[in-house]
Design an enzyme around this catalytic site. Structure first.
Site, mmCIF file in Angstrom:
data_model
loop_
_atom_site.group_PDB
_atom_site.id
_atom_site.type_symbol
_atom_site.label_atom_id
_atom_site.label_comp_id
_atom_site.label_asym_id
_atom_site.label_seq_id
_atom_site.Cartn_x
_atom_site.Cartn_y
_atom_site.Cartn_z
ATOM 1 N NE ARG A 192 -4.989 -2.443 -0.476
ATOM 2 C CZ ARG A 192 -6.029 -2.864 -2.006
ATOM 3 N NH1 ARG A 192 -7.176 -3.650 -1.313
ATOM 4 N NH2 ARG A 192 -5.420 -1.991 -2.560
ATOM 5 C CG HIS A 220 -7.210 -9.259 -3.814
ATOM 6 N ND1 HIS A 220 -6.256 -8.169 -2.865
ATOM 7 C CD2 HIS A 220 -8.074 -8.197 -3.564
ATOM 8 C CE1 HIS A 220 -6.234 -7.047 -3.463
ATOM 9 N NE2 HIS A 220 -7.297 -6.570 -3.506
ATOM 10 C CD GLU A 259 -4.639 -10.512 -0.882
ATOM 11 O OE1 GLU A 259 -4.122 -10.194 -1.536
ATOM 12 O OE2 GLU A 259 -5.470 -10.265 -0.438
#
Length: 336
Positions: free
Chosen positions: A241, A298, A270
């Protein structure tokens, strides 16, 4: 018939895959964009038996109290920082995640980020594309090194951390892990070395790969203090993360050379905060950061097979509890 609200649904289809495998479930799709959470119909909220949040970052736009009949909430993915764990727990409703759909993909991606830097694969390709014959030389990649006997440090030896460690060991790297939540003896079972503090891991590792969940404890875990303790020339990789790493501290450590390179699949904001000074410098190919940072969107979890697993397992977690009372992957401590 069981009704499940699929909040922040982002797939292009209408859940035909799920409907085929779970014909006894009525799926209510509430679509979102990448940036904006789905607007939910109060009537749907009042009638569903379960809620699944399909966004990796967005919250469900209404609180758990808006779902009086819901008996389980599920986050479609590993991370659960965008589930209201306390709110669901206050209602006695278990909140669960889906941790087992992309374990091997994320571990593979972590090693791929390491190799992009330490074997120069991203640099060589970019230079040949951009410069032609002038880019044809083995010396163009600045961080190439031997992996054999290098020390691979793992922050969080859970499913993915262990899978990444096994892959590093296959490259003849020595593995050390830091995980204060694992009981004594794990080092004996795995054959890996154990660091008893983050500082110890940072000081002794040539490569550090992060595989911890995001929590108040881990937010900013890799900050100025941790990076100051790092062995000079460290390669840092994050497929967990984004907020676990303080980007400002990482930028400073990259500038002063304490960190040689970094591979980031996740960022604190994000979709990626492309205006952050570190990311902006990388995009501009400024000389000080060129070929020392690799960023992916990601994507570590992704493969066509993992997406099928994720979609089916997300519904399965809710369905098994609602129809059989079988609870799995509960992350808020509720055990009805």
């Amino acid at each position: 018939m069981t009704r499940i609200l699929c909040a922040n649904w982002q797939a292009a289809d209408d859940a035909e895959l799920e409907r085929e495998h779970f014909p006894d479930v009525e799926l209510v799709l509430a679509r979102s964009t990448t940036y904006v959470a789905a607007v939910l119909d109060p009537a749907d909220c009042a009638s569903v038996d379960a809620v699944i949040n399909y966004s990796p970052t967005l919250l469900v736009e209404v609180p758990p109290s808006a779902f009086p009949k819901a008996r389980i909430a599920v986050r479609s993915g590993v991370g659960f920082d965008n589930l209201d764990l306390k709110g669901w727990a206050a209602r006695g409703v278990p909140a669960c995640n889906v941790p087992d759909y992309g374990t091997t993909e994320v571990a593979d991606h972590a090693i791929a980020l390491v190799l992009a830097l330490t074997r120069g694969t991203s640099t060589y390709s970019a230079d040949l594309l951009g410069e032609g014959a002038a880019g044809w030389h083995f010396s163009r990649a600045p961080l190439v090194r031997r992996h054999r006997h290098a020390r691979f440090g793992v922050v969080g030896l859970g499913r993915i951390g262990l899978a990444a460690a096994r892959r590093a060991a296959a490259f003849d790297m020595r593995v050390t892990f830091y995980d204060p939540y694992l009981s004594s003896g794990v080092e004996l079972a795995t054959g890996y070395d154990r660091a008893h503090s983050l500082a110890e891991l940072m000081l002794t590792s040539d490569i550090v790969s992060i595989h911890a969940p995001l929590s108040p404890e881990t937010q900013g875990l890799i900050g100025a203090a941790a990076l100051a303790a790092a062995k000079p020339g460290l390669i840092l990789v994050n497929t967990a993360r984004g907020p676990i790493i303080d980007l400002d501290a990482l930028a400073a450590a990259l500038r002063d050379g304490r960190v040689a390179g970094a591979g980031l699949d996740v960022l604190p904001a994000e979709p990626g905060d492309l205006e952050h000074p570190l990311i902006a410098a990388w995009r501009a190919r400024e000389p000080w950061i060129r070929d020392r940072l690799v960023v992916t969107p990601h994507a570590a979890f992704f493969s066509p097979a993992s997406m099928i697993d994720l979609r089916l397992k997300s519904v399965e977690v809710a369905h098994a509890f609602l129809t059989e009372g079988r609870l799995s992957n509960c992350v808020n401590g509720v055990t009805p």
